[in-house]
Every structure is written in structure tokens, then in C-alpha cells.
Design an enzyme around this catalytic site. Structure first.
Site, PDB file in Angstrom:
ATOM      1  N   ASP A   5      -5.007   1.413  10.834  1.00  0.00           N
ATOM      2  CA  ASP A   5      -6.402   1.190  11.243  1.00  0.00           C
ATOM      3  C   ASP A   5      -6.424   0.657  12.675  1.00  0.00           C
ATOM      4  O   ASP A   5      -6.507   1.425  13.633  1.00  0.00           O
ATOM      5  CB  ASP A   5      -7.059   0.246  10.238  1.00  0.00           C
ATOM      6  CG  ASP A   5      -8.510  -0.044  10.572  1.00  0.00           C
ATOM      7  OD1 ASP A   5      -9.034   0.577  11.517  1.00  0.00           O
ATOM      8  OD2 ASP A   5      -9.129  -0.887   9.900  1.00  0.00           O
ATOM      9  N   GLY A  32       0.764  -1.253   0.000  1.00  0.00           N
ATOM     10  CA  GLY A  32       0.000   0.000   0.000  1.00  0.00           C
ATOM     11  C   GLY A  32       0.790   1.297   0.000  1.00  0.00           C
ATOM     12  O   GLY A  32       0.332   2.300  -0.534  1.00  0.00           O
ATOM     13  N   GLU A  37       3.851   4.052   5.924  1.00  0.00           N
ATOM     14  CA  GLU A  37       2.647   3.216   5.836  1.00  0.00           C
ATOM     15  C   GLU A  37       1.559   4.006   5.115  1.00  0.00           C
ATOM     16  O   GLU A  37       1.548   5.244   5.151  1.00  0.00           O
ATOM     17  CB  GLU A  37       2.235   2.811   7.274  1.00  0.00           C
ATOM     18  CG  GLU A  37       0.977   2.014   7.410  1.00  0.00           C
ATOM     19  CD  GLU A  37       0.969   0.662   6.693  1.00  0.00           C
ATOM     20  OE1 GLU A  37       1.252   0.634   5.478  1.00  0.00           O
ATOM     21  OE2 GLU A  37       0.629  -0.346   7.352  1.00  0.00           O
ATOM     22  N   ASP A  38       0.650   3.292   4.453  1.00  0.00           N
ATOM     23  CA  ASP A  38      -0.455   3.972   3.779  1.00  0.00           C
ATOM     24  C   ASP A  38      -1.539   4.377   4.777  1.00  0.00           C
ATOM     25  O   ASP A  38      -1.995   5.511   4.792  1.00  0.00           O
ATOM     26  CB  ASP A  38      -1.044   3.102   2.649  1.00  0.00           C
ATOM     27  CG  ASP A  38      -1.394   1.679   3.101  1.00  0.00           C
ATOM     28  OD1 ASP A  38      -1.142   1.321   4.271  1.00  0.00           O
ATOM     29  OD2 ASP A  38      -1.923   0.911   2.269  1.00  0.00           O
ATOM     30  N   THR A  76      -0.496  -3.971  12.384  1.00  0.00           N
ATOM     31  CA  THR A  76       0.644  -4.086  11.470  1.00  0.00           C
ATOM     32  C   THR A  76       1.847  -3.309  12.000  1.00  0.00           C
ATOM     33  O   THR A  76       2.947  -3.833  12.128  1.00  0.00           O
ATOM     34  CB  THR A  76       0.254  -3.536  10.072  1.00  0.00           C
ATOM     35  OG1 THR A  76      -0.919  -4.226   9.625  1.00  0.00           O
ATOM     36  CG2 THR A  76       1.369  -3.702   9.068  1.00  0.00           C
TER      37      THR A  76
END
Ligand code: IMP
Ligand code: MG
Length: 176
Positions: A103, A45, A99-100, A107
Site C-alpha cells: 500500500d 497476510g 507479500e500480500d 513495510t
């Protein structure tokens, strides 16, 4: 816009995104002066973010990639798979994770733990997006472009079942 039978509408325009990325790059250029940081990109991502951000970096910097996966279609599995790992020595390096979207934080949490044990000199986190949470993360997002509502998005590297990563803007799922 429709992907996999799901309707999306534009949430963030490429110009707004670009403006925020440039702002983050300016901060990094100042804060990492003389440090030669290593940008550690979480694939898939974050590839577009990494490309745009790197072009605005004016200090010496390195880039490396790691492939992690925790999402299936529109939901987190709660488990982080390492599909391509790191094969370089991180000791003494000033690492900035790219990171994209963050949430649940699963991760990034896993990666932060591993990197802190790797002997890195410092580890910071940069993300295009995070979703609003009632309970804040126990780690800071040092460089953040946008905070969005708790909704599913695609575009600018982010996908649904592998689709949508090529879109220049960010789109949000429309409730139906
Ligand atoms: P976390 O582990 O729950 O923080 O999820 C982070 C990863 O899940 C990101 O690297 C994305 O690849 C993926 N993800 C989370 N939310 C979305 C979304 O709204 N759209 C697309 N991918 C997402
Ligand atoms: Mg990702």
C-alpha cells in the site's frame, strides 16, 4: 459480506487469483533456474499466497518467515513492528520477498533496506496486490499479480482486525 460492521463485495475470484499465481510461478521457475532461491514470507497476510505459489515452484527453493506489522484495522500506522525476526544467514542467498499487498510501501521499504545490507546475493519482490499510486514506488515490484484501486480489501490472507484471512476470494469495501 459483512465483517466488523463493514460491507464488502467480491473483487477478484479465486480462479483469477490462481491463474495469476501460476503465471508468476512459471516466470520464477525460468528466471531462478539453478539458483535455489529463498522465499521470505511476510506474515501474517502472505501465508496463503506463499502456500499456493510454492506448490507451483518446480526448482529447488527454501522458505522462511518473518512477521511484520504496520496496519491497525483499516489504516497504516506508518511504523513497522518486527514481531518475529530472521535468525538465519542471508549472505549469498537469492531472496524473493512474498507479500500480500503493498500500500504505502513502508513495510517492504524497510525490509528491502535490511536485506540489501545483509549480504544477500539478490533481493526481489513478489506481491499479490498493490494499490494504484500517483507517485510510483522507488523500488520495482518484480512479480505482481494485480494492481487495484486505492481501496481496502480482505480475503486471501488479508484481514480486518484479524478476520477474513480464510476467504478464498478477495473482497473490497463497499462505500456506504
Ligand atoms: P504498507 O506498509 O502501507 O505498504 O502496507 C502493507 C501492509 O499493510 C500489508 O502487508 C498488509 O498487511 C496491510 N494492508 C495494506 N492494505 C491493506 C488492505 O487493503 N487490506 C488488508 N491489509 C492491508
Ligand atoms: Mg501483510
Amino acid at each position: 459480506m459483512n465483517l466488523q460492521g463493514i460491507t464488502f463485495e467480491k473483487l477478484l475470484d479465486q480462479e483469477e487469483i490462481s491463474e495469476q499465481i501460476k503465471r508468476l510461478a512459471r516466470r520464477i521457475n525460468v528466471e531462478y533456474k539453478g539458483k535455489d532461491p529463498l522465499f521470505l514470507v511476510i506474515l501474517n497476510g502472505a501465508f496463503m499466497f506463499a502456500s499456493d505459489l510454492m506448490k507451483e515452484i518446480r526448482i529447488n527453493a527454501r522458505i522462511s518467515f518473518i512477521k511484520l506489522s504496520s496496519y491497525e484495522s483499516m489504516e497504516s500506522t506508518g511504523e513497522v513492528l518486527e514481531l518475529i525476526g530472521l535468525n538465519e544467514d542471508l549472505s549469498g542467498q537469492d531472496i524473493i520477498i512474498l507479500e500480500d499487498i503493498i500500500d504505502s510501501g513502508t513495510t517492504v521499504r524497510k525490509l528491502l533496506t535490511e536485506l540489501k545490507a545483509s549480504g544477500a546475493a539478490s533481493v526481489k519482490l513478489a506481491s499479490v496486490l498493490t494499490k494504484k499510486k500517483t507517485v510510483p514506488f522507488e523500488f520495482p515490484i518484480d512479480y505482481l499479480a494485480f494492481e487495484i484501486e486505492n481501496e481496502f480489501v480482505v480475503g486471501y490472507g488479508m484481514d480486518i482486525d484479524g478476520l477474513g484471512r480464510n476467504l478464498k476470494d478477495i473482497y473490497v469495501r463497499v462505500a456506504d
